[in-house]
Design an enzyme around this catalytic site. Structure first.
Site, PDB file in Angstrom:
ATOM      1  N   ALA A   1      91.870 -48.106  60.803  1.00 23.38           N
ATOM      2  CA  ALA A   1      91.401 -46.831  60.240  1.00 23.38           C
ATOM      3  C   ALA A   1      90.605 -46.039  61.264  1.00 23.38           C
ATOM      4  O   ALA A   1      89.628 -45.377  60.934  1.00 23.38           O
ATOM      5  CB  ALA A   1      90.549 -47.105  59.003  1.00 23.38           C
TER       6      ALA A   1
ATOM      7  N   GLY B   1      95.124 -47.771  57.160  1.00 24.05           N
ATOM      8  CA  GLY B   1      94.292 -47.015  56.229  1.00 24.05           C
ATOM      9  C   GLY B   1      94.906 -45.738  55.732  1.00 24.05           C
ATOM     10  O   GLY B   1      94.391 -45.133  54.786  1.00 24.05           O
TER      11      GLY B   1
ATOM     12  N   GLY C   1     109.521 -46.604  65.058  1.00 23.79           N
ATOM     13  CA  GLY C   1     109.945 -47.694  65.929  1.00 23.79           C
ATOM     14  C   GLY C   1     111.120 -48.436  65.316  1.00 23.79           C
ATOM     15  O   GLY C   1     111.135 -48.703  64.107  1.00 23.79           O
TER      16      GLY C   1
ATOM     17  N   GLU D   1     109.589 -48.249  70.195  1.00 24.78           N
ATOM     18  CA  GLU D   1     109.088 -46.993  69.650  1.00 24.78           C
ATOM     19  C   GLU D   1     110.079 -45.866  69.925  1.00 24.78           C
ATOM     20  O   GLU D   1     110.848 -45.897  70.894  1.00 24.78           O
ATOM     21  CB  GLU D   1     107.722 -46.651  70.256  1.00 24.78           C
ATOM     22  CG  GLU D   1     106.622 -47.647  69.923  1.00 24.78           C
ATOM     23  CD  GLU D   1     106.341 -47.734  68.435  1.00 24.78           C
ATOM     24  OE1 GLU D   1     106.506 -46.729  67.725  1.00 24.78           O
ATOM     25  OE2 GLU D   1     105.974 -48.830  67.972  1.00 24.78           O
TER      26      GLU D   1
ATOM     27  N   ARG E   1      79.491 -31.659  28.165  1.00 29.17           N
ATOM     28  CA  ARG E   1      78.875 -32.052  29.431  1.00 29.17           C
ATOM     29  C   ARG E   1      78.234 -33.439  29.307  1.00 29.17           C
ATOM     30  O   ARG E   1      78.150 -33.993  28.200  1.00 29.17           O
ATOM     31  CB  ARG E   1      77.862 -30.990  29.856  1.00 29.17           C
ATOM     32  CG  ARG E   1      78.511 -29.665  30.245  1.00 29.17           C
ATOM     33  CD  ARG E   1      77.479 -28.576  30.457  1.00 29.17           C
ATOM     34  NE  ARG E   1      76.513 -28.939  31.497  1.00 29.17           N
ATOM     35  CZ  ARG E   1      75.375 -28.289  31.696  1.00 29.17           C
ATOM     36  NH1 ARG E   1      75.039 -27.262  30.904  1.00 29.17           N
ATOM     37  NH2 ARG E   1      74.554 -28.662  32.663  1.00 29.17           N
TER      38      ARG E   1
ATOM     39  N   HIS F   1      82.120 -21.924  16.965  1.00 25.40           N
ATOM     40  CA  HIS F   1      82.318 -20.728  17.785  1.00 25.40           C
ATOM     41  C   HIS F   1      81.109 -20.434  18.670  1.00 25.40           C
ATOM     42  O   HIS F   1      79.969 -20.414  18.194  1.00 25.40           O
ATOM     43  CB  HIS F   1      82.545 -19.473  16.924  1.00 25.40           C
ATOM     44  CG  HIS F   1      83.272 -19.699  15.648  1.00 25.40           C
ATOM     45  ND1 HIS F   1      84.637 -19.742  15.568  1.00 25.40           N
ATOM     46  CD2 HIS F   1      82.812 -19.895  14.388  1.00 25.40           C
ATOM     47  CE1 HIS F   1      84.993 -19.952  14.310  1.00 25.40           C
ATOM     48  NE2 HIS F   1      83.905 -20.063  13.578  1.00 25.40           N
TER      49      HIS F   1
ATOM     50  N   ASN G   1      76.083 -27.458   9.798  1.00 22.48           N
ATOM     51  CA  ASN G   1      76.961 -26.353  10.173  1.00 22.48           C
ATOM     52  C   ASN G   1      76.201 -25.422  11.105  1.00 22.48           C
ATOM     53  O   ASN G   1      75.146 -24.897  10.745  1.00 22.48           O
ATOM     54  CB  ASN G   1      77.426 -25.573   8.945  1.00 22.48           C
ATOM     55  CG  ASN G   1      78.434 -24.497   9.320  1.00 22.48           C
ATOM     56  OD1 ASN G   1      79.628 -24.751   9.415  1.00 22.48           O
ATOM     57  ND2 ASN G   1      77.950 -23.277   9.545  1.00 22.48           N
TER      58      ASN G   1
ATOM     59  N   ALA H   1      71.101 -15.749   9.271  1.00 22.77           N
ATOM     60  CA  ALA H   1      71.672 -15.199  10.497  1.00 22.77           C
ATOM     61  C   ALA H   1      70.643 -14.364  11.249  1.00 22.77           C
ATOM     62  O   ALA H   1      69.815 -13.677  10.652  1.00 22.77           O
ATOM     63  CB  ALA H   1      72.897 -14.348  10.163  1.00 22.77           C
TER      64      ALA H   1
END
Length: 453
Positions: A7, A99, A135, A150, A329, A359, A373, A419
Site C-alpha cells: 500500500a 491495497g 504481466g 511484464e 437526526r 407538518h 399531537n 394555535a
C-alpha cells in the site's frame, strides 16, 4: 500464514492528495476492504507496507493486529515485500495482496494457498479477452509456469498470451530473503519486480502452481477515478444481489448504495436511489420510498418511510410513518405508531407511542409522551445561544399550529395549547393555554396594486 499488503504507491492517475489506498469504496478505504478479507484467513502476521502518505494510511487502518513496514522509496513490488521481511514468521508461508485490489474473495485466496501448500509457490492468474497492460504468464510445452513477463518487457509473441498475473502470490517465507536480495532492476521501469521471483523459485526446484478466481472482477485494481467508480458499481451490484437472494425486494438493483452493513427482516422493500451507511437494521415488512438516506439506524417492523427522508443515528419503532421529506437526526427515538411528516426535523428527542408531528416542525432536545399531537409549524426553542435545554411534553397533549415552546419548559398531561401560543412557563396538566391577543378589523384599507408597464 503471513499476509503482506502492499500500500505504498503514489496513485498519480487518481489526481488527488489522498493516498490511493484511502479512497473510499462503499464508504470505506480501499485498503480497509483488503484488510477485512485478509483477517478472514486468520493470519499470524498481518503487515501493511506503506510509503506515500504513510502517516495518513497508518492512522486510517491502525489496529492491534496490523503491523506496518515503511518503503521510503517506491522501487517496485519486490523491494516493497523486502521491507516487510523482518516482521514475518519465516516458518509460515507469505501471501501478498494489494491495497488497491479490494474485491478479491476470501474463498479465492484460500484456493490459492491450498494449491501452494506450506512450502510451494502459488500465483493467482486470470485469463482476459484483452490482456493489454498486464504481466503475462509464460508456460513451457508441458504447461508449467516458466516466468512472468511484464507488458513493457514482453515480446510481440508473449503479448499474445491471454493469461495474466494478478500480482497476488503465496511464497515460502524462509526462502524470500535470498530471492529478494537476488532481484535486479534491469527492466523498462528500473524496478525490482516481485514477479521475477518466479524464475528464482523454478531454479530452486519449486513448481509454481496457479489458481484462478471465480469472477474476473475479483482481481481488478484501482488506478484512476474511473476504475474506482467501476468497482463501486460492481460491489454495489454484488450487495444488491445478496439482498435479493435473502428475500429483499429492490426496485432497481443498479440504484442502491450500501456503505456499511444492512440487515433486513422478511418482506422488506426498497425503492430506487436509497443510500444506507454505517449499520442499518430494517425489521420485517419495512417499506422505504425513493431517494432516502439512512445512516446508523434501527427501523422497526412495518414502518413506512416515504420519499426523500433522511435518518441518522435514530431508533424507530414498529408501524411508524416517516416522510416524505422528514429528517431524523442523532438521538431521535420514536416509539411504535409514531408519525413524522413532511419537513419535520427531530433531534435528540423521544416520542411516545402514537405521537404525531405531521407538518413543518422542529422537535429538538425533547421528551414527548404518548398520543401527543404536534401541529404544523411547532418549534421547540432549545438553544439560547450558549446552552441547550429540554422540553417535556407529557401524554395526551394537543399542541396547536405555530406554537413555540421555550425550553426549559414542561407541559403537563392532557394540556391543550392554542394555535399561535408561545409557552415559556410550565403548564399544569389538563389546562388550556393560550396567549390572549386582540384581533382588529379596519375599514377603508386599500391593497397596493402593481403598476402596469
Amino acid at each position: 500464514m503471513n499476509i503482506v499488503i502492499l500500500a505504498a504507491g503514489t496513485g498519480k492517475r487518481m489526481r488527488s492528495a489522498l493516498p490511493k489506498v484511502l479512497h473510499p469504496l462503499a464508504g470505506r478505504p480501499l485498503l480497509a476492504h483488503v484488510i477485512d478479507t485478509a483477517r478472514t484467513l486468520n493470519p499470524t502476521r498481518l503487515v501493511v507496507v506503506v510509503g506515500h502518505g504513510a502517516d495518513q494510511v497508518r492512522t486510517a487502518v491502525a489496529a492491534s493486529d496490523v503491523q506496518f513496514a515503511l518503503q521510503e522509496q517506491q522501487l517496485g513490488t519486490g523491494h516493497a515485500v523486502q521491507q516487510a521481511l523482518p516482521l514475518l514468521d519465516p516458518s509460515a508461508p507469505t501471501l501478498v495482496l494489494y491495497g488497491d485490489v479490494p474485491l478479491t474473495k476470501a474463498s479465492t485466496l484460500k484456493r490459492l494457498t491450498d494449491a501452494a501448500g506450506h512450502d510451494g509457490y502459488g500465483v493467482l492468474t486470470v485469463t482476459l479477452d484483452d490482456p493489454t497492460g498486464y504481466g503475462r504468464i509464460v508456460r513451457d510445452a508441458q504447461g508449467k509456469v516458466e516466468r512472468i513477463v511484464e507488458q513493457k518487457d514482453a515480446t510481440a509473441e508473449q503479448q499474445k498470451i491471454a493469461e495474466i498475473n494478478t500480482g497476488i502470490v503465496v511464497m515460502p517465507t524462509k526462502r524470500l530473503d535470498g530471492w529478494l536480495s537476488s532481484l535486479k532492476n534491469e527492466n523498462a521501469q528500473g524496478e525490482f519486480y516481485l514477479t521475477d521471483v518466479v524464475e528464482l523459485a523454478i531454479e530452486a526446484g519449486i513448481e509454481v502452481v496457479t489458481a484462478q478466481p471465480d469472477e474476473e472482477w475479483e482481481t481488478l485494481g484501482v488506478n484512476s477515478k474511473q476504475q474506482l467508480a467501476e468497482l463501486e458499481r460492481i460491489h454495489q451490484r454484488n450487495v444488491a444481489d445478496d439482498l435479493l437472494v435473502a428475500g429483499v425486494t429492490i426496485a432497481d438493483p443498479a440504484r442502491i448504495d450500501v456503505r456499511g452493513t444492512l440487515e433486513c427482516g422478511r418482506d422488506v422493500s426498497i425503492d430506487v436511489n436509497c443510500v444506507f451507511e454505517g449499520k442499518v437494521t430494517l425489521g420485517d415488512n419495512v417499506s422505504i420510498g425513493p431517494n432516502c438516506v439512512i445512516r446508523n439506524a434501527t427501523i422497526g417492523a412495518g414502518t413506512r418511510i416515504d420519499a426523500y427522508t433522511h435518518i441518522e443515528g435514530a431508533q424507530v419503532g414498529a408501524q411508524a410513518v416517516l416522510g416524505p421529506y422528514a429528517r431524523l437526526r442523532p438521538g431521535a427515538t420514536l416509539s411504535d405508531e409514531t408519525h413524522i411528516g413532511n419537513f419535520v426535523e427531530v433531534k435528540n428527542a423521544v416520542l411516545g407511542h402514537g405521537s404525531k408531528a405531521n407538518h413543518l416542525s422542529y422537535i429538538g432536545d425533547s421528551d414527548v409522551g404518548a398520543r401527543v399531537n404536534i401541529g404544523a409549524g411547532t418549534i421547540t426553542c432549545n438553544y439560547d445561544g450558549a446552552n441547550k435545554f429540554r422540553t417535556i411534553i407529557e401524554d395526551d397533549v394537543f399542541v396547536g399550529s405555530d406554537t413555540q415552546l421555550v425550553a426549559p419548559v414542561r407541559v403537563g398531561r392532557g394540556v391543550t395549547i392554542a394555535a399561535g401560543t408561545t409557552v415559556w412557563k410550565d403548564v399544569e396538566e389538563g389546562l388550556l393555554v393560550l396567549n390572549e391577543k386582540t384581533q382588529i378589523g379596519k375599514t377603508g384599507y386599500v391593497r397596493p396594486t402593481k403598476k402596469k408597464s
